[in-house]
Scaffold this motif. Structure first.
Motif, mmCIF file in Angstrom:
data_model
loop_
_atom_site.group_PDB
_atom_site.id
_atom_site.type_symbol
_atom_site.label_atom_id
_atom_site.label_comp_id
_atom_site.label_asym_id
_atom_site.label_seq_id
_atom_site.Cartn_x
_atom_site.Cartn_y
_atom_site.Cartn_z
ATOM 1 N N UNK A 380 -73.662 32.009 -23.058
ATOM 2 C CA UNK A 380 -74.347 32.662 -21.944
ATOM 3 C C UNK A 380 -74.448 31.750 -20.716
ATOM 4 N N UNK A 381 -74.445 30.440 -20.949
ATOM 5 C CA UNK A 381 -74.453 29.492 -19.838
ATOM 6 C C UNK A 381 -73.066 29.107 -19.378
ATOM 7 N N UNK A 382 -72.015 29.672 -19.999
ATOM 8 C CA UNK A 382 -70.607 29.429 -19.681
ATOM 9 C C UNK A 382 -70.158 28.056 -20.168
ATOM 10 N N UNK A 383 -69.051 28.067 -20.910
ATOM 11 C CA UNK A 383 -68.469 26.846 -21.452
ATOM 12 C C UNK A 383 -67.174 26.559 -20.692
ATOM 13 N N UNK A 384 -67.116 25.443 -19.985
ATOM 14 C CA UNK A 384 -65.937 25.100 -19.202
ATOM 15 C C UNK A 384 -64.800 24.662 -20.121
ATOM 16 N N UNK A 385 -63.575 25.028 -19.708
ATOM 17 C CA UNK A 385 -62.376 24.654 -20.465
ATOM 18 C C UNK A 385 -61.402 23.947 -19.529
ATOM 19 N N UNK A 386 -60.558 23.089 -20.113
ATOM 20 C CA UNK A 386 -59.576 22.375 -19.297
ATOM 21 C C UNK A 386 -58.484 23.307 -18.792
ATOM 22 N N UNK A 387 -58.106 24.285 -19.628
ATOM 23 C CA UNK A 387 -57.046 25.215 -19.264
ATOM 24 C C UNK A 387 -57.187 26.452 -20.161
ATOM 25 N N UNK A 388 -56.206 27.366 -20.085
ATOM 26 C CA UNK A 388 -56.263 28.582 -20.872
ATOM 27 C C UNK A 388 -56.196 28.296 -22.374
ATOM 28 N N UNK A 389 -55.263 27.448 -22.854
ATOM 29 C CA UNK A 389 -55.278 27.128 -24.291
ATOM 30 C C UNK A 389 -56.614 26.523 -24.721
ATOM 31 N N UNK A 390 -57.210 25.723 -23.878
ATOM 32 C CA UNK A 390 -58.505 25.148 -24.214
ATOM 33 C C UNK A 390 -59.572 26.216 -24.352
ATOM 34 N N UNK A 391 -59.543 27.232 -23.462
ATOM 35 C CA UNK A 391 -60.508 28.333 -23.556
ATOM 36 C C UNK A 391 -60.312 29.118 -24.844
ATOM 37 N N UNK A 392 -59.047 29.374 -25.208
ATOM 38 C CA UNK A 392 -58.792 30.110 -26.441
ATOM 39 C C UNK A 392 -59.232 29.315 -27.668
ATOM 40 N N UNK A 393 -59.104 27.997 -27.602
ATOM 41 C CA UNK A 393 -59.556 27.156 -28.704
ATOM 42 C C UNK A 393 -61.073 27.237 -28.842
ATOM 43 N N UNK A 394 -61.790 27.293 -27.713
ATOM 44 C CA UNK A 394 -63.245 27.434 -27.757
ATOM 45 C C UNK A 394 -63.631 28.756 -28.407
ATOM 46 N N UNK A 395 -62.919 29.828 -28.053
ATOM 47 C CA UNK A 395 -63.198 31.144 -28.647
ATOM 48 C C UNK A 395 -62.950 31.102 -30.151
ATOM 49 N N UNK A 396 -61.871 30.436 -30.578
ATOM 50 C CA UNK A 396 -61.566 30.342 -32.008
ATOM 51 C C UNK A 396 -62.688 29.625 -32.765
ATOM 52 N N UNK A 397 -63.223 28.569 -32.172
ATOM 53 C CA UNK A 397 -64.331 27.849 -32.805
ATOM 54 C C UNK A 397 -65.564 28.740 -32.908
ATOM 55 N N UNK A 398 -65.823 29.518 -31.841
ATOM 56 C CA UNK A 398 -66.968 30.430 -31.875
ATOM 57 C C UNK A 398 -66.784 31.501 -32.959
ATOM 58 N N UNK A 399 -65.551 32.019 -33.091
ATOM 59 C CA UNK A 399 -65.274 33.035 -34.105
ATOM 60 C C UNK A 399 -65.485 32.463 -35.508
ATOM 61 N N UNK A 400 -65.027 31.225 -35.679
ATOM 62 C CA UNK A 400 -65.200 30.560 -36.973
ATOM 63 C C UNK A 400 -66.685 30.421 -37.307
ATOM 64 N N UNK A 401 -67.462 30.032 -36.305
ATOM 65 C CA UNK A 401 -68.904 29.883 -36.523
ATOM 66 C C UNK A 401 -69.538 31.220 -36.897
ATOM 67 N N UNK A 402 -69.142 32.276 -36.186
ATOM 68 C CA UNK A 402 -69.691 33.607 -36.482
ATOM 69 C C UNK A 402 -69.313 34.054 -37.891
#
Length: 463
Positions: A380-402
């Motif tokens: 909700x506070x926004x997570x900064x990413x270095x690039x598009x692959x980095x953003x997708x990696x963040x989403x994958x980690x969030x999905x794993x946590x969920x």
């Protein structure tokens, strides 16, 4: 004891120049000299205008400390007049003038000075320079970088730093000076001291009348090869009525313009000279040193075109900078929320009036409320990413946590326990042959163990 001035003034166009840009005025209560500059930008107009404005102080009604205020006001009014002349004719842009004035109240002198014209006083046979040159070379002398002797021959000795030019920062030096009977005062344009030493000036001022001294000083300058206009005012402080009477004297460009001359004709020298000075006129005009004084500004020809070009360049720089900045923002990515879902955004989390700098790039199937409290607050506070692959990696980690939290919340089935009935009331019978009772094993759901299991406490807040 009330003193008076016995004065004389003279101006010569010089051996090279074809127009006189010096102006001078001498009166009972005011000695004033202005050296115009700017070449084609009408230096003679500037000096004449300055003299015409400041000479109004020659009334005899101002005394003491009031002379300083009066001189400052007159110089500022002259500066405003130059500004008006430039507005009337943009071709005059870049013109300017020095100003050196001595105001006399019968007991003291008030000095106003701007530029490199000079004021001297000869007292008891010693020559004193009353004014301080506003030149580049004098600044080097003041800083101790060169000597006075070196300044006399310095190639840039005529470059002025301050001058009357119609701009708001033209403030003169102001000072009250003592005076006594027997003092001899002298004002001159730079055409004299640039070519004649102080020793020669002092020797010329030591004898003769003011009329003879101005002739002698200008003759020395011309014989020394001065290629500039030369103007001098000499005044004796006397206790008797002056021999010059009370008639003011006006010379140079101010006198020529007052008589209707343009100031650009072949001025007739008042000093006899050997040889024909006009023979150098053509060459002198091409190498006019006045063109280099005070770094003259070019006339404002095609002013609107230059201003438009400058405006276009500024707009182009601003537009290019804005486009570069916007392009940079569109290469940035972060993970945030889009409604109830996690999403990847392209851009930066900032908005300008009428322009959004970010938009949803990929909306994910992961719901925000499936995340534990800590992860949900991060998204909700926004997570900064270095690039598009980095953003997708963040989403994958969030999905794993969920997924881990969902697995931990799923109930575990309990194993079934066999119930044994009480034996019937029959006579005991031999146990059955080697038959073993059947045993039921509990069933469990196989799960995949993650490489980095999530602590159950971290799953608090999952809805």
């Amino acid at each position: 004891m009330t003193l008076s001035l016995d004065y004389a003034t003279l101006s010569d166009v010089g051996r090279v120049r074809r127009n006189n840009e010096d102006s001078a005025y001498a009166g009972p209560h005011l000695l004033l000299l202005a050296d115009g500059m700017g070449g084609a930008a009408a230096g003679e107009v500037a000096s004449a205008a300055a003299v015409q404005v400041i000479r109004r102080l020659d009334t005899g009604e101002i005394a003491g400390e009031d002379m300083i205020e009066a001189l400052a006001g007159a110089v500022h009014r002259a500066n405003e007049r130059l500004s008006e002349l430039v507005e009337e004719d943009p071709e005059r842009e870049g013109m300017g003038s020095t100003v050196t004035a001595l105001m006399f109240d019968g007991e003291r002198l008030g000095l106003a000075h701007l530029g490199d014209s000079r004021a001297y006083r000869l007292r008891d046979g010693k020559l004193y320079q009353l004014s301080h040159d506003h030149t580049f070379v004098q600044s080097l002398v003041d800083e101790g970088r060169i000597s006075q002797e070196e300044a006399f021959t310095h190639p840039h000795r005529n470059l002025i730093l301050r001058v009357l030019d119609g701009r708001p920062d033209s403030d003169p030096d102001l000072e009250i000076l003592d005076v006594r009977a027997g003092d001899r005062l002298m004002l001159c344009s730079d055409g004299l001291p640039d070519y004649v030493s102080d020793e020669v000036i002092a020797a010329s001022m030591s004898t003769g009348t003011p009329d003879s001294v101005v002739v002698d000083l200008i003759t020395h300058a011309l014989e020394a090869g001065s290629n500039d206009n030369v103007t001098c005012i000499v005044a004796d402080v006397v206790e008797t009525e002056p021999a010059s009477g009370v008639q003011p004297q006006l010379v140079g460009a101010a006198a020529e313009l007052a008589q209707g001359s343009t100031g650009r004709g072949d001025a007739t020298s008042t000093i006899p000279r050997a040889g024909d000075g006009s023979g150098h006129g053509g060459h002198g005009a091409a190498l006019d040193p006045e063109e280099l004084r005070y770094a003259p500004r070019p006339p404002r020809r095609f002013l609107w075109l230059r201003r438009t070009a400058v405006l276009l360049v500024v707009l182009a720089l601003l537009g290019g900078g804005a486009w570069f900045g916007y392009s940079w923002t569109q290469k940035q990515y972060y993970v945030g929320t889009d409604g109830d879902y996690v999403a990847i955004f392209r851009g930066v989390e900032a908005d300008l009036p009428g322009l959004s700098l970010s938009k949803v790039y990929e909306r994910q199937s992961l719901q925000v409320d499936k995340l534990p409290t800590y992860s949900r607050e991060q998204v909700e506070g926004n997570i900064q990413a270095d690039d598009l692959p980095g953003a997708r990696s963040i989403v994958a980690e969030l999905q794993h946590t969920a997924d881990e939290c969902a697995a931990q919340r799923k109930p575990t089935p309990k194993p079934s326990t066999p119930v044994s009935k009480p034996p019937a009331s029959k006579p005991p019978s031999p146990p059955p042959a080697t038959t073993a009772p059947a045993t039921t094993k509990p069933t469990t759901t196989p799960t995949t163990t993650p490489s980095a299991p999530v602590d159950p406490d971290d799953c608090d807040g999952v809805r």
